[in-house]
Write a protein that holds these residues in place. Structure first.
Motif, short mmCIF file in Angstrom:
data_model
loop_
_atom_site.label_atom_id
_atom_site.label_comp_id
_atom_site.label_asym_id
_atom_site.label_seq_id
_atom_site.Cartn_x
_atom_site.Cartn_y
_atom_site.Cartn_z
N LEU A 1 63.30 39.67 -26.32
CA LEU A 1 63.13 40.03 -27.74
C LEU A 1 63.38 38.79 -28.62
O LEU A 1 62.70 38.59 -29.62
N ARG B 1 66.34 46.76 -40.19
CA ARG B 1 65.88 48.02 -39.65
C ARG B 1 65.57 47.91 -38.16
O ARG B 1 65.93 48.78 -37.37
N GLU B 2 64.94 46.80 -37.78
CA GLU B 2 64.64 46.61 -36.36
C GLU B 2 65.90 46.51 -35.54
O GLU B 2 65.99 47.05 -34.43
N LEU C 1 67.23 49.81 -35.02
CA LEU C 1 66.43 50.56 -34.06
C LEU C 1 66.80 50.19 -32.62
O LEU C 1 67.05 51.05 -31.79
N VAL C 2 66.86 48.88 -32.34
CA VAL C 2 67.18 48.51 -30.95
C VAL C 2 68.60 48.91 -30.60
O VAL C 2 68.88 49.26 -29.45
N ARG C 3 69.49 48.91 -31.60
CA ARG C 3 70.84 49.37 -31.33
C ARG C 3 70.81 50.87 -31.03
O ARG C 3 71.48 51.34 -30.12
N ALA C 4 70.00 51.61 -31.81
CA ALA C 4 69.92 53.06 -31.62
C ALA C 4 69.37 53.41 -30.25
O ALA C 4 69.76 54.42 -29.66
N ILE C 5 68.46 52.58 -29.72
CA ILE C 5 67.94 52.94 -28.41
C ILE C 5 68.67 52.21 -27.29
O ILE C 5 68.17 52.09 -26.19
N VAL D 1 74.65 50.80 -37.33
CA VAL D 1 73.36 51.34 -36.89
C VAL D 1 72.79 52.29 -37.93
O VAL D 1 71.60 52.28 -38.23
N ILE E 1 69.16 52.04 -40.05
CA ILE E 1 67.99 52.90 -39.94
C ILE E 1 67.81 53.79 -41.16
O ILE E 1 66.81 54.50 -41.26
#
Ligand code: ATP
Ligand code: MG
Lengths: 847, 258
Positions: free
Chosen positions: A475, A748-749, A752-756, A840, A844
């Motif tokens: 990434l 935001r990205e 997102l990667v933290r959330a997933i 996080v 988001i």
């Protein structure tokens, strides 16, 4: 509108503080130089006005030197009788009068070692005064300045060994007095000073008694310096000039100040580099800020702001930033100047003077800061003004503009640049070759900077295979690739500095290895004797070639050759040149010199040999006659042979007989070869013992010679490496800056990667990889350019026989890459921490 | 049911997929204090499609964030499967999200630098797991994205982007998928596609989905609808029709005095 942009400024103060820092650095260096040189001037003016405090007029030979005319005692008396003269102090002096330290019997190391003759009366002008004891009254007596006594560790009644120039040998004297300098000083500026009985000094320095080099006069009350000068000038013998003390002061202060030119050049280099790198940093900052404000700017436009107002608001911001930066930079520069002056004064044992800040310093500092910033902010401002009002309603993401135009422009610079570099390196253009090469280098650099965004993609992708381990790493690679312009502009801040270091390192390494190789292949010169020069070599510094007789007597010594060197006012075929004097037959043997035409034999008087390049430059060939002028003596010489130059031997060689025309009989270099299988170290030690009588003469083995020959180059490299450090710091700040902005942009990205499921460590790794890739890209580009240019320059040198092979300093280059990686890691610390700490949920959350 | 069904969802069908017990969430303090959740008790079953509905500001998003471990609770307990979420460290929460939870947000679901396929496989790549090829193929076919896999998000329509996000959530076979207004930004046709797809993944593959929505029609795809008002659960419906949901919403609005 103005209010709005100023308010925006405050909100973005963190980002802008980095731009301010870049300005601070470059303005700081510039003002430091200006302040320091003004202060040093003040310092030396004070110094010389101390020396000349009671002097009104000074009489000296028009052209000083060993052959200068002397004043007789009668002439001095006649001048002293001039109406308006209060007192006269005739001068008998010499430089290079080096005292030896009692105890270890080594010469006191100092640049200034003065000797005077004194007539046993107190100095009528009050510059020196006895502190204890008496003036020297016999040939074996001396007085010394308090500083000299301290340095040489002697007191009244002790014996003192002193090297005497002209005689070219040391003698031992009895110290009968210690003197102080006006103003209660021990020395003027760290010099040593030995005072001899006048007749002895005249005989030793000038070869006859009753003569003087010059006279200083004080003026009677009511007589101006100018008036007295004019009266004295009217009575002067030819070959002498009279100047007022004020004129002398200025001249001497200026002469001394030039000794600090090297220092000034380094600081100027810092200022220029910091300025260039700063422009990149500022450009990037404003560019990103404008990109982030697209919506806001579009809204302003939609509300009726004209494009001029929008561009103006960006430029206004830049103006405020530059004014702040220049102010801080100026203060920092004044501080640096103060510190530098204090350090120098300390080293020269002088009293520091208050710093001098000239109005021009202030003006220049602000001019540099403001101009650099405005230039850097200009394109972002234009970009801001071209944001269409409709952008307020659209999504932020704008398609990446094509790199085509930029790359074509870059290629239009880089390709001809590369062509010129190759031409300069390979074609036979003579001296113009270097100009062509350097011109090409500038074009190539400019082109490469423009091509950097295009190059960024493939290079970073390739580097990414190595660095982009794990998903987080991949990434990071993607992020470094997503905006090639931004990555490239951030990275090239490193490129300029690295290129300079890479070029210098390659040339110097090639030179060194060529020299080592040449020394190794030539008939084994194992021990070298070398004089340290502090003036243009003319035979007055070095060692007596007779001392080589004792060297030849050392068991194991095969041959010992003396080389004399004259570079003071020498002309060959009407052109300024320098000449070496040695036994050419011996040189040909020791250095395996190759003949082009004629024969390399021992030369008689009025014979010379010269290398191919010089022969071509002077239009001479074997068998021809030419004029050789050594100082005032001009004679007709015959060209006996033309030889092939090597890194060791090049230039014009004459026979030992010509030394009689040099200013002095001393040899500058002694080259010693040894019998097969003899160890150099014990021989070096014995030769050292023999050369002890000649202060400033060093003895070493082959390797130490290579190191000495390249010592100046190494100094240059060190200077450039310091430049690199400065540019590295700024570039790391630039990377930090860009990453900070990117992290904010990609909040935001990141959420997102933290959330997933990406961990904090993963986010840190991602930012790190991006940072390292940026740094490594910048350094790699710089190294590629630097090594290429270095190789081209070396190739040009090879053609001129100054080098034999191109050697790439791989370990150094690897070290620069490692440093780049470290810089990348350091620059990533703050942005990575900020990215990892992102909540996080905040990341988001919808607007 | 096909063989490709996520195995764990049937094995432990008796335990709840996610549970909130006595959960309070309070923002701010003093005058500015907002109680977003007040004493919420809810149990969301495995293998079912649950919708959370309620007026704007009723605490739907807050509840979902608390359940998913994205936000901390002021008081009470939250668990996912057998894992207590309350009190987990950041590392624990990361592991939980990596292994047990999938997300579909209203927008900005995808990384712009990655292709659709890379976006779908991202959670597995982050966790260092390999996709099960049969399951991956099933998911891709179900969302109908096979010919769009190598496109960048910017080259996809909003509906396609949301389907990519659904595929991403599904492919890792999490214990539970949380979706916050996944169709909020879509037109009705694209929205219907996404909802039908979510429905199928529950019916055919036994996936557990918890979806926050505003839209009665969207809620009608769910097995169960939980209604929130003013931070508390006030009502619920099982296998409702769109009309039934609408009626309930209207009565809630009336209750709010709007
Ligand atoms: N970070 C916060 N700080 C303070 N108050 C908050 C915060 N987040 C949410 N709230 C408040 O908590 C309450 C519930 O918010 P929440 O976002 O859960 O509502 P929602 O039901 O999702 O609304 P919508 O349908 O509009 O998305 C609201 O009154 C909101 O103002
Ligand atoms: Mg919500």
């Amino acid at each position: 509108m103005i209010k709005a942009s100023l308010r925006g400024l405050l909100q973005r103060k963190l980002r802008l503080s980095l731009a301010v820092f870049a300005i601070v650095l470059s303005v700081g260096f510039l003002s430091a130089i200006l302040v320091l040189s003004a202060t040093l001037n003040a310092q030396f003016s004070t110094l010389f006005s101390t020396i000349n405090q009671n002097v009104a007029v000074r009489v000296e030979a028009g052209e000083p030197g060993p052959r200068a005319p002397r004043l007789t005692a009668a002439q001095v008396r006649d001048l002293a009788a001039t109406d308006g003269v209060a007192a006269a102090s005739p001068e008998v002096s010499a430089e290079g009068v080096v005292p030896y330290r009692a105890g270890d019997d080594t010469p006191v190391g100092t640049d200034q070692a003065l000797g005077f003759g004194v007539d046993g009366r107190d100095d009528p002008l009050g510059l020196v005064a006895l502190r204890e004891g008496a003036w020297p009254a016999a040939a074996d007596e001396v007085a010394v300045s308090a500083h000299t006594a301290e340095q040489a560790r002697v007191k009244r009644g002790d014996r003192l060994k002193v090297y005497l120039p002209v005689l070219n040998e040391p003698r031992t004297f009895r110290v009968v007095g210690v003197v102080g300098i006006a103003g209660g000083r021990d020395s003027l500026a760290g010099e040593t000073m030995v005072l001899f009985q006048e007749a002895f000094a005249q005989q030793t320095f000038y070869g006859e008694t009753g003569v003087y080099a010059g006279v200083s006069f004080s003026a009677a009350d009511g007589v101006s310096q100018e008036l007295l000068r004019d009266r004295i000038t009217a009575k002067l013998p030819s070959g002498f000039t009279a100047r007022t003390a004020a004129e002398v002061n200025d001249e001497q202060a200026a002469a001394v100040s030039t000794q600090f030119d090297f220092f000034t050049y380094i600081l100027v280099g810092f200022a220029v580099l910091a300025g260039v790198v700063g422009v990149f940093l500022i450009y990037n900052t404003f560019n990103i800020i404008v990109a982030q404000r697209t919506r806001e700017l579009a809204l302003l436009r939609a509300l009726g702001a004209g494009w001029g107002q929008v561009a103006g608001s960006v430029l206004l911001e830049a103006l405020v930033v530059s004014a702040v930066g220049a102010t801080v930079g100026l203060s920092a520069g004044i501080g640096l100047g103060y510190w530098g002056e204090a350090a120098l004064a300390e080293q020269l044992t002088m009293d520091p003077v208050p710093v001098v800040v000239a109005p021009s310093t202030v003006l220049l500092a602000y001019a540099l800061g403001i101009v650099a910033t405005m230039v850097a902010a200009f394109i972002p401002a234009i970009k801001a003004s071209s944001v269409p009002p409709v952008a307020a309603m659209r999504d932020l993401s704008r398609p990446d503009r094509s790199l085509l135009g930029l790359s074509l422009t870059g290629a239009a610079f880089a390709l001809p640049g590369a062509g010129l570099v190759l031409l300069g390196a390979l074609a036979d253009l003579g001296g113009a070759g270097f100009l062509v090469l350097l011109g090409g280098a500038v074009l190539l650099l400019l082109g490469s900077l423009l091509l950097a965004p295009l190059l960024a993609r493939p290079v970073i992708r390739a580097l990414g295979f190595v660095l982009g381990r794990g998903q987080a790493g991949r990434l990071g690679v993607r992020n470094a690739l997503r905006n090639p312009r931004r990555t490239a502009v951030t990275a090239v801040a490193l490129t300029v500095g690295v290129m300079m270091v890479g070029t210098a390192a390659t040339v110097i390494e090639s030179f060194k290895s060529s020299l080592t190789e040449a020394l190794g292949t030539s008939a084994g010169v194992e021990v070298l004797i070398q004089a340290q020069l502090n003036a243009a070599p003319d035979g007055t510094q070095g060692f007596d070639p007779k001392a080589l007789e004792r060297v030849r007597a050392i068991p194991g010594v095969e041959e010992a050759a003396a080389w004399h060197f004259d570079a003071a006012d020498v002309a060959v075929a009407g052109q300024p040149q320098f000449v070496f004097a040695t036994d050419v037959a011996q040189a040909a043997r020791m250095f395996s010199m190759k003949t082009v035409s004629g024969s390399l034999r021992s030369l008689g008087a009025r014979e010379l040999v010269l290398d191919e390049n010089t022969a071509e430059a002077l239009g001479l060939s074997a068998g021809e006659q030419t004029k050789v002028r050594l100082g005032p003596v001009e004679r007709q010489y015959t060209v006996v042979a033309v030889y092939e130059p090597t890194p060791l031997v090049s230039g014009i060689l004459v026979g030992p007989a010509a030394v009689a025309d040099f200013n002095g009989p001393l040899a500058m270099q002694g080259l010693v070869s040894l019998d097969e299988g003899v160890d150099a170290a014990p021989v070096v030690a014995q030769v050292e013992q023999i050369m002890k009588d000649y202060p400033g003469v060093r003895v070493g083995d082959r390797q130490s010679y290579v190191e000495q020959s390249s010592a100046q180059l190494d100094g240059l490299l060190l200077g450039i490496q310091l430049l690199l450090v400065v540019s590295l710091v700024i570039a790391a700040l630039g990377i930090l800056n860009t990453l900070m902005l990117s992290v904010t942009e990609r909040t935001r990205e990141l959420g997102l990667v933290r959330a997933i499921g990406l961990s904090r460590g993963g986010v840190v790794a991602m930012v790190n990889v991006e940072s390292i890739l940026t740094a490594v890209f910048g350094v790699a580009l710089g190294l590629a350019l630097g090594v290429g240019l270095g190789a081209a320059l070396t190739q040009a040198l090879i053609r001129l026989k100054f080098a034999t092979a191109i050697t790439v300093p791989w370990t150094q280059l690897a070290a620069y890459l490692v440093v780049a990686v470290l810089a990348g890691v350091v620059a990533a610390i703050l942005p990575a921490r900020r990215a990892a700490r992102l909540n996080v949920l905040d990341a988001i959350a919808y607007e | 049911m096909t063989t490709a069904a996520p195995p764990q969802s049937r094995q432990r069908a008796e335990t709840a997929a996610a549970r909130a017990a006595g959960v309070w969430k309070v923002y701010g303090s003093g005058e500015a204090q907002v109680v977003a959740l007040r004493d919420v008790d809810v149990e969301l079953e495995r293998g079912r499609f649950t919708a959370i509905m309620g007026p704007s500001g009723s605490g739907k998003s807050t509840l979902m964030h608390c359940l998913a471990g994205l936000d901390s609770v002021t008081r009470g307990q939250v668990s996912i499967g057998e894992t207590a979420v309350t009190g987990l460290s950041d590392a624990g929460l990361t592991k939980l999200r990596r292994d047990k939870v999938g997300f579909i947000f209203q927008q900005f679901n995808l990384l712009p630098t990655l292709s659709a396929e890379e976006n779908i496989l991202l959670p597995l790549a982050i966790a260092g797991r390999r996709p099960d090829p049969a399951w991956y193929a099933t998911v891709i076919d179900t969302v109908g994205l096979r010919d769009r896999l190598h496109h960048r998000p910017s080259q996809l329509s909003g509906g396609q982007q949301q389907r990519v996000a659904c595929a991403r959530a599904l492919v890792a076979r999490p214990e539970v998928i949380f979706a916050d207004e996944p169709t909020g930004n879509l037109d009705s046709r694209s929205g219907a596609e996404v909802l039908a797809f979510l429905r199928r993944s529950v019916t055919e593959y036994g996936q557990t989905i918890i979806m926050v929505t505003h839209d009665a029609n969207a809620a009608s795809y769910a097995d169960r609808v939980v209604f929130l008002a003013d931070g508390a659960i006030v009502h619920e419906l099982t296998s409702p029709s769109a009309d039934a949901v609408l009626d309930t919403m209207k009565s809630l609005d009336r209750r709010d005095g709007r």
